[in-house]
Motif scaffolding. Structure first.
Motif, PDB file in Angstrom:
ATOM      1  N   MET A  30       0.847  -1.187   0.000  1.00  0.00           N
ATOM      2  CA  MET A  30       0.000   0.000   0.000  1.00  0.00           C
ATOM      3  C   MET A  30       0.889   1.245   0.000  1.00  0.00           C
ATOM      4  O   MET A  30       1.902   1.278   0.692  1.00  0.00           O
ATOM      5  CB  MET A  30      -0.890  -0.009   1.243  1.00  0.00           C
ATOM      6  CG  MET A  30      -1.842   1.174   1.328  1.00  0.00           C
ATOM      7  SD  MET A  30      -2.773   1.122   2.876  1.00  0.00           S
ATOM      8  CE  MET A  30      -4.166   0.107   2.381  1.00  0.00           C
ATOM      9  N   ASP A  31       0.519   2.244  -0.802  1.00  0.00           N
ATOM     10  CA  ASP A  31       1.340   3.456  -0.830  1.00  0.00           C
ATOM     11  C   ASP A  31       0.775   4.546   0.089  1.00  0.00           C
ATOM     12  O   ASP A  31      -0.223   4.339   0.776  1.00  0.00           O
ATOM     13  CB  ASP A  31       1.550   3.960  -2.272  1.00  0.00           C
ATOM     14  CG  ASP A  31       0.280   4.549  -2.873  1.00  0.00           C
ATOM     15  OD1 ASP A  31      -0.680   4.847  -2.126  1.00  0.00           O
ATOM     16  OD2 ASP A  31       0.247   4.712  -4.115  1.00  0.00           O
ATOM     17  N   GLY A  32       1.439   5.706   0.050  1.00  0.00           N
ATOM     18  CA  GLY A  32       1.068   6.790   0.958  1.00  0.00           C
ATOM     19  C   GLY A  32      -0.315   7.365   0.709  1.00  0.00           C
ATOM     20  O   GLY A  32      -0.906   8.005   1.574  1.00  0.00           O
ATOM     21  N   ASN A  33      -0.807   7.153  -0.502  1.00  0.00           N
ATOM     22  CA  ASN A  33      -2.168   7.605  -0.803  1.00  0.00           C
ATOM     23  C   ASN A  33      -3.200   6.530  -0.482  1.00  0.00           C
ATOM     24  O   ASN A  33      -4.354   6.644  -0.870  1.00  0.00           O
ATOM     25  CB  ASN A  33      -2.291   7.983  -2.277  1.00  0.00           C
ATOM     26  CG  ASN A  33      -1.450   9.201  -2.595  1.00  0.00           C
ATOM     27  OD1 ASN A  33      -1.313  10.101  -1.767  1.00  0.00           O
ATOM     28  ND2 ASN A  33      -0.871   9.225  -3.787  1.00  0.00           N
ATOM     29  N   LEU A  34      -2.721   5.484   0.194  1.00  0.00           N
ATOM     30  CA  LEU A  34      -3.551   4.325   0.554  1.00  0.00           C
ATOM     31  C   LEU A  34      -4.040   3.567  -0.673  1.00  0.00           C
ATOM     32  O   LEU A  34      -5.030   2.832  -0.619  1.00  0.00           O
ATOM     33  CB  LEU A  34      -4.738   4.732   1.447  1.00  0.00           C
ATOM     34  CG  LEU A  34      -4.413   5.562   2.686  1.00  0.00           C
ATOM     35  CD1 LEU A  34      -5.654   5.746   3.553  1.00  0.00           C
ATOM     36  CD2 LEU A  34      -3.303   4.918   3.527  1.00  0.00           C
ATOM     37  N   GLU A  35      -3.345   3.758  -1.789  1.00  0.00           N
ATOM     38  CA  GLU A  35      -3.682   2.942  -2.961  1.00  0.00           C
ATOM     39  C   GLU A  35      -2.905   1.646  -2.864  1.00  0.00           C
ATOM     40  O   GLU A  35      -1.761   1.623  -2.412  1.00  0.00           O
ATOM     41  CB  GLU A  35      -3.301   3.692  -4.241  1.00  0.00           C
ATOM     42  CG  GLU A  35      -4.292   4.780  -4.584  1.00  0.00           C
ATOM     43  CD  GLU A  35      -4.012   5.385  -5.949  1.00  0.00           C
ATOM     44  OE1 GLU A  35      -3.589   4.640  -6.862  1.00  0.00           O
ATOM     45  OE2 GLU A  35      -4.205   6.601  -6.084  1.00  0.00           O
ATOM     46  N   ILE A  36      -3.537   0.585  -3.284  1.00  0.00           N
ATOM     47  CA  ILE A  36      -2.905  -0.726  -3.183  1.00  0.00           C
ATOM     48  C   ILE A  36      -2.358  -1.135  -4.545  1.00  0.00           C
ATOM     49  O   ILE A  36      -3.011  -0.952  -5.585  1.00  0.00           O
ATOM     50  CB  ILE A  36      -3.908  -1.764  -2.639  1.00  0.00           C
ATOM     51  CG1 ILE A  36      -4.280  -1.374  -1.194  1.00  0.00           C
ATOM     52  CG2 ILE A  36      -3.316  -3.165  -2.668  1.00  0.00           C
ATOM     53  CD1 ILE A  36      -5.391  -2.191  -0.592  1.00  0.00           C
TER      54      ILE A  36
END
Ligand SMILES: [Zn+2]
Length: 171
Positions: A30-36
Motif C-alpha cells: 500500500m502506498d502513501g495515498n492508501l492505494e494498493i
C-alpha cells in the motif's frame, strides 16, 4: 557490498498491508495515498524480490550491511573517526591532579601497572563513563598509550559480545 542500481528502487514508499484470506495472513503493498499495488506491478516486484533474496551472496551482503549499520547506530564510525570516538565524543580524556588536594592519592595504571600518585603530579587518562556499557569511569591509565590499550581491550570484548570480528577493525 550491495550494489544499488537505483536508490530507492520504488519511487513511492510502500508499506505492507496485512489482509486475511480464508483465515490466513497475507500481504499487499500500500502506498502513501492508501492505494494498493495492482497485480501486474506486484508480480514484477515479487519476481525481483525473489531474485534478490534467492542469491546467497546477496544474503551474505545484507547481513554484513546490517551489522555495519548497527555499528554506526551504536555510535561507532571506525572508518571516518577511528576507534577512539563514540557518538562523536572521545572515549578517554586527559586529567590532572587537583592542586589543592588535602590528601594525596594514587592509582595503578590499568595497563602497565605503574603507580601514579598525586605526590608527583603528572597527567593521566581515564575512560569516559559514557563510552561503553559496563565502564565505571575508573579505568585509568598513566599515559595516552596505556589508556589506548585499555580502551582497545574493552572495545575488543564489546565487539566480540556483539558478534563482530575485532580483527576487521584493526584490533
Ligand atoms: Zn601505564
Amino acid at each position: 557490498m550491495l550494489k544499488k542500481m537505483r536508490s530507492p528502487f520504488m519511487p513511492t514508499a510502500y508499506i505492507f498491508q496485512e489482509i486475511m484470506i480464508d483465515g490466513e495472513e497475507a500481504l499487499v503493498f500500500m502506498d502513501g495515498n492508501l492505494e494498493i499495488m495492482e497485480q501486474e506491478e506486484a508480480k514484477d516486484v515479487l519476481a525481483k524480490l525473489i531474485k534478490g533474496y534467492k542469491n546467497e551472496d546477496v544474503n551474505k551482503s545484507i547481513k554484513e550491511h546490517n551489522k555495519e549499520r548497527q555499528l554506526l547506530h551504536a555510535g561507532f564510525d571506525f572508518e571516518n573517526q577511528g576507534r577512539y570516538y563514540r557518538f562523536n565524543h572521545p572515549v578517554y580524556s586527559k586529567k590532572e591532579f587537583r592542586k589543592d588536594l588535602k590528601r594525596n592519592w594514587s592509582f595503578k595504571c590499568g595497563w602497565c601497572g605503574k603507580k601514579v600518585s598525586s605526590e608527583f603530579p603528572q597527567e593521566y587518562y581515564t575512560i569516559m563513563e559514557y563510552s561503553l556499557e559496563g565502564t565505571t569511569g575508573f579505568e585509568r591509565g598513566c599515559s595516552e598509550v596505556c589508556i589506548k590499550h585499555i580502551w582497545d581491550e574493552l572495545l575488543t570484548n564489546w565487539l566480540k559480545e556483539h558478534g563482530y570480528d575485532p580483527q576487521k577493525y584493526g584490533l
